[in-house]
Write an enzyme that holds these catalytic residues in place. Structure first.
Site, PDB file in Angstrom:
ATOM      1  N   LEU A  85       0.811  -1.217   0.000  1.00  0.00           N
ATOM      2  CA  LEU A  85       0.000   0.000   0.000  1.00  0.00           C
ATOM      3  C   LEU A  85       0.844   1.266   0.000  1.00  0.00           C
ATOM      4  CD1 LEU A  85      -3.173   0.449   0.182  1.00  0.00           C
ATOM      5  CD2 LEU A  85      -2.759   1.103   2.560  1.00  0.00           C
ATOM      6  N   ARG A  86       1.996   1.211   0.677  1.00  0.00           N
ATOM      7  CA  ARG A  86       2.851   2.399   0.777  1.00  0.00           C
ATOM      8  C   ARG A  86       3.989   2.360  -0.245  1.00  0.00           C
ATOM      9  NH1 ARG A  86       1.328   5.054   5.408  1.00  0.00           N
ATOM     10  NH2 ARG A  86       0.125   3.780   6.877  1.00  0.00           N
ATOM     11  N   SER A 168       0.206  -7.979   0.560  1.00  0.00           N
ATOM     12  CA  SER A 168      -0.825  -7.077   1.058  1.00  0.00           C
ATOM     13  C   SER A 168      -1.677  -6.560  -0.104  1.00  0.00           C
ATOM     14  CB  SER A 168      -0.162  -5.939   1.845  1.00  0.00           C
ATOM     15  OG  SER A 168      -1.098  -5.207   2.595  1.00  0.00           O
ATOM     16  N   ASN A 196     -11.010 -11.175   0.525  1.00  0.00           N
ATOM     17  CA  ASN A 196     -12.455 -11.245   0.747  1.00  0.00           C
ATOM     18  C   ASN A 196     -12.960  -9.856   1.094  1.00  0.00           C
ATOM     19  OD1 ASN A 196     -15.052 -12.184   1.179  1.00  0.00           O
ATOM     20  ND2 ASN A 196     -14.625 -12.999   3.218  1.00  0.00           N
ATOM     21  N   GLU A 278      -2.000  -8.512   9.847  1.00  0.00           N
ATOM     22  CA  GLU A 278      -1.809  -9.897   9.436  1.00  0.00           C
ATOM     23  C   GLU A 278      -2.982 -10.770   9.884  1.00  0.00           C
ATOM     24  OE1 GLU A 278       0.480 -12.619   7.178  1.00  0.00           O
ATOM     25  OE2 GLU A 278       0.461 -10.430   7.392  1.00  0.00           O
ATOM     26  N   HIS A 309       2.753  -8.642   9.635  1.00  0.00           N
ATOM     27  CA  HIS A 309       2.665  -8.019   8.316  1.00  0.00           C
ATOM     28  C   HIS A 309       3.982  -7.295   8.041  1.00  0.00           C
ATOM     29  CE1 HIS A 309      -0.503  -7.477   5.325  1.00  0.00           C
ATOM     30  NE2 HIS A 309      -0.151  -6.220   5.143  1.00  0.00           N
TER      31      HIS A 309
END
Length: 331
Positions: A85-86, A168, A196, A278, A309
């Site tokens: 994400l980063r 991720s 999900n 996580e 994570h």
């Protein structure tokens, strides 16, 4: 004695020697530079054999930096490694947070590591993010499935013998790209992905995470929560499209493990965040596992008893997935 101008045959010989020298010098200069402009790439019949290169590939988003480690023996297979994400704008984190380059250095597969795409989910957005003043619209799916493969093809990389793996955000995106572009990808790997996203609370969690990582507005990505684009990008929903695909799917327990050694207060804060992220990924991944099971679709699963994570755990999982990747790509 006056030396006259060389004859016509002699001038031809000199010109031929000059062209030969230029042909030898130019590739050497390109190799020394280490960074290339994609538009100048020659059409090749096979990929370069080994070595690391950074190129800028034209796209609808502007030039995109891509870090490439070429297949050791000039093979045409490629593995796309997607960031989290980063994601940063200078380097793909697989190149410095892990030993991914060393893991595949002697293998006949090219590592393709696109740079950038913070909070993008590597998808085509509907509009620019208005919360942070984003100038252009993310078009990552278009880039990864059309523009980048077209460039790589000029360097000898196949359009159809590819794998894609991410962590991720990149893990969810890897399965999405493979599901919707089965002609391109033979393998997909999700490490601590969110598989999900239609589950209760997930869309809200993604909204908060993207605000924290760059102040991105998720509504600019897939629209409001009831928009069908959310379903198109939910691995749990499109799971039937994964039939026949080689997959490696992993998530750890969230309990601190060998790579969690907090000392300063910020370390404890980051470890706590990693534990929560996580654990959420594990719940998503277990649900996805059940979904594939009901459909009779096999995959390789890894659920380590400990791990948060964090990059070193993903480095380990990449190593575990490596034999399957090489087999799927015949590399």
């Amino acid at each position: 004695m006056r030396i006259g101008r060389p004859g016509f045959s002699e001038r031809l010989k000199q010109r031929a020697l000059g062209l030969t020298a230029a042909a030898l010098v130019l590739p050497m200069a390109a190799g020394i530079a280490g960074t290339a402009v994609a538009g100048a790439a020659p059409v090749a019949h096979r990929a370069p054999a080994g070595g690391f290169e950074e190129v800028f590939v034209p796209s609808a988003m502007g030039p995109i930096k891509v870090q490439i480690q070429w297949a050791a023996r000039g093979g045409n297979a490629a593995l796309y490694l997607l960031d989290g994400l980063r994601a940063r704008n200078d380097r793909n984190a697989w190149t410095f947070e892990t030993n991914a380059l060393d893991q595949f250095r002697n293998d006949n597969v090219t590592l393709v590591m696109p740079v950038g795409g913070e909070s993008s989910f590597y998808t085509d957005w509907m509009s620019p993010s208005n919360f942070n003043g984003q100038k252009g619209t993310y078009k990552w799916e278009t880039f990864l499935t059309k523009e980048l493969p077209a460039y790589l093809e000029t360097r000898g990389v196949s359009r159809s013998n590819n794998g894609v793996l991410g962590l991720s955000m990149g893990g969810s995106a890897a399965l999405t790209l493979a599901a919707h572009h089965r002609d391109q990808f033979k393998f997909a790997g999700s490490l601590s992905g969110y598989l999900n996203i239609s589950a209760p609370g997930m869309r809200e969690a993604i909204r908060v995470a993207m605000l924290d990582a760059g102040r991105y507005n998720v509504d600019a990505m897939w629209g409001p929560p009831w928009n069908k684009q959310w379903l198109r990008n939910d691995p749990f929903v499109f799971a039937p499209q994964l039939k026949g695909l080689s997959m490696y799917v992993s998530a750890a327990s969230g309990l601190p493990g060998a790579h969690d050694n907090p000392r300063a207060p910020i370390d404890y804060f980051n470890t706590a965040n990693g534990m929560a992220l996580e654990a959420l990924s594990l719940a998503n991944t277990r649900a996805f596992q059940v979904r594939l099971g009901t459909l009779g679709i096999p995959a390789t699963y890894s659920f380590p008893a400990r791990g948060t994570h964090a990059w070193k755990y993903w480095e380990n999982e990449l190593w575990n997935a490596r034999p399957q990747i090489l087999s799927a790509l015949n590399a």
